[in-house]
Design a protein around this motif. Sequence first.
Motif, mmCIF file in Angstrom:
data_model
loop_
_atom_site.group_PDB
_atom_site.id
_atom_site.type_symbol
_atom_site.label_atom_id
_atom_site.label_comp_id
_atom_site.label_asym_id
_atom_site.label_seq_id
_atom_site.Cartn_x
_atom_site.Cartn_y
_atom_site.Cartn_z
ATOM 1 N N UNK A 1 0.883 10.563 12.412
ATOM 2 C CA UNK A 1 -0.543 10.497 12.099
ATOM 3 C C UNK A 1 -0.764 10.219 10.613
ATOM 4 N N UNK A 2 0.130 10.721 9.764
ATOM 5 C CA UNK A 2 -0.037 10.526 8.317
ATOM 6 C C UNK A 2 0.339 9.110 7.874
ATOM 7 N N UNK A 3 1.264 8.483 8.614
ATOM 8 C CA UNK A 3 1.828 7.220 8.136
ATOM 9 C C UNK A 3 0.794 6.111 8.026
ATOM 10 N N UNK A 4 -0.137 6.050 8.975
ATOM 11 C CA UNK A 4 -1.124 4.969 8.939
ATOM 12 C C UNK A 4 -2.014 5.100 7.711
ATOM 13 N N UNK A 5 -2.476 6.316 7.432
ATOM 14 C CA UNK A 5 -3.306 6.531 6.241
ATOM 15 C C UNK A 5 -2.504 6.292 4.972
ATOM 16 N N UNK A 6 -1.255 6.762 4.955
ATOM 17 C CA UNK A 6 -0.415 6.586 3.762
ATOM 18 C C UNK A 6 -0.151 5.111 3.490
ATOM 19 N N UNK A 7 0.004 4.342 4.532
ATOM 20 C CA UNK A 7 0.250 2.907 4.364
ATOM 21 C C UNK A 7 -0.942 2.233 3.682
ATOM 22 N N UNK A 8 -2.148 2.622 4.060
ATOM 23 C CA UNK A 8 -3.348 2.064 3.432
ATOM 24 C C UNK A 8 -3.429 2.490 1.969
ATOM 25 N N UNK A 9 -3.138 3.738 1.699
ATOM 26 C CA UNK A 9 -3.223 4.247 0.326
ATOM 27 C C UNK A 9 -2.236 3.538 -0.605
ATOM 28 N N UNK A 10 -1.082 3.191 -0.093
ATOM 29 C CA UNK A 10 -0.025 2.626 -0.943
ATOM 30 C C UNK A 10 -0.162 1.115 -1.075
ATOM 31 N N UNK A 11 -0.448 0.436 0.017
ATOM 32 C CA UNK A 11 -0.330 -1.019 0.021
ATOM 33 C C UNK A 11 -1.655 -1.769 -0.077
ATOM 34 N N UNK A 12 -2.781 -1.095 0.011
ATOM 35 C CA UNK A 12 -4.052 -1.800 -0.204
ATOM 36 C C UNK A 12 -4.123 -2.265 -1.655
ATOM 37 N N UNK A 13 -4.901 -3.323 -1.891
ATOM 38 C CA UNK A 13 -4.976 -3.952 -3.208
ATOM 39 C C UNK A 13 -5.374 -2.934 -4.267
ATOM 40 N N UNK A 14 -4.506 -2.758 -5.268
ATOM 41 C CA UNK A 14 -4.760 -1.794 -6.334
ATOM 42 C C UNK A 14 -5.735 -2.338 -7.376
ATOM 43 N N UNK A 15 -5.625 -3.617 -7.673
ATOM 44 C CA UNK A 15 -6.403 -4.193 -8.764
ATOM 45 C C UNK A 15 -7.899 -4.231 -8.463
ATOM 46 N N UNK A 16 -8.262 -4.163 -7.193
ATOM 47 C CA UNK A 16 -9.692 -4.190 -6.846
ATOM 48 C C UNK A 16 -10.350 -2.814 -6.970
ATOM 49 N N UNK A 17 -9.531 -1.766 -7.173
ATOM 50 C CA UNK A 17 -10.060 -0.408 -7.284
ATOM 51 C C UNK A 17 -10.253 -0.030 -8.743
ATOM 52 N N UNK A 18 -11.098 0.981 -8.950
ATOM 53 C CA UNK A 18 -11.253 1.505 -10.306
ATOM 54 C C UNK A 18 -10.317 2.688 -10.503
ATOM 55 N N UNK A 19 -10.381 3.289 -11.687
ATOM 56 C CA UNK A 19 -9.456 4.364 -12.037
ATOM 57 C C UNK A 19 -9.631 5.564 -11.119
#
Length: 302
Positions: A231-249
């Motif tokens: 259950x954790x892996x799907x959420x963790x995958x989004x947290x790690x691999x979603x585009x970082x540069x489009x997010x703020x600090x």
Amino acid sequence: MPTPRSIASVCVALTLAGCANQLPQRSEYETRAERTLVDHNLRMEIGEPVLQLPQRRIRIQDQKTFEVTDFEVTRRYDRYTPYQAWRELYEIPLGAVAVVAGVGANIINVFLLGTLPESVTRGWIDYGFAGLNPFMNVESNGRSQQNLASLEEQRRAARLEYSSLPWAERPVAVRTGSQHYELLTDRGGILHLNLLDEDIGQADRLHLSVEDPQDNVRADEVLLVNRDLQQKLQEAHELIFSDLESDDVRQWVHRVDRLEELGLEEEASELELSLIELTRHDPELQREFLDLLKLQTGRSAL
């Protein structure tokens, strides 16, 4: 009365019999070992059979047992000086001189009470008669040739030897239901299994197998995936691999903090390092990220 043909045959026989001047036999000794494979197996050290975290290091060993037998080998060679007729042009006169010298040396040796070496009293005479023989050359170690006369092998002790080597940089097949993956071990024979890297954590079990194609020896293991981890892996995958540069600090800090809340401390640390590297050329942005990370999560820069 002998015919010319019979006389010629006798001469040829004498020539063939006397042309080679035999030298002392030479022996060679050596030892060798023969290794025979008697057992071969592959071993995977998977640890706990249930995965509680997405990463697991699995050691794979290639283990062999050999029977080693020692042998002593003796080779004996017949040595001879091959006949060359043109050498008789100088060997015959030298032989005559050597015979005379040898006879003279033996006479002198009588008065010297046998103090002359045998290489003079006997050696000169032997050399002289060999030189006078038109069907034989004198001994010559420099021109000598040899033929293998005998070969003897004696078996000595036999013992077992064991080897355990890492399955280094070799493939490991991973199967999850209908999906198949092929991973590689590192130079130390360690498989770095990461369910997030291959997105293979959706299955409830992993089948791991390794095989040596030389003799078809293989090993198989099964790893179960903890239900909470799935259950954790799907959420963790989004947290790690979603585009970082489009997010703020603030969103960066949220990602790191959420991974830590999920119990994925190693993944949180790796994401933190990735963000520090991402802001390496912007010290102000990097400082803002680190200060906010410490304020909201209490994490200090690694």
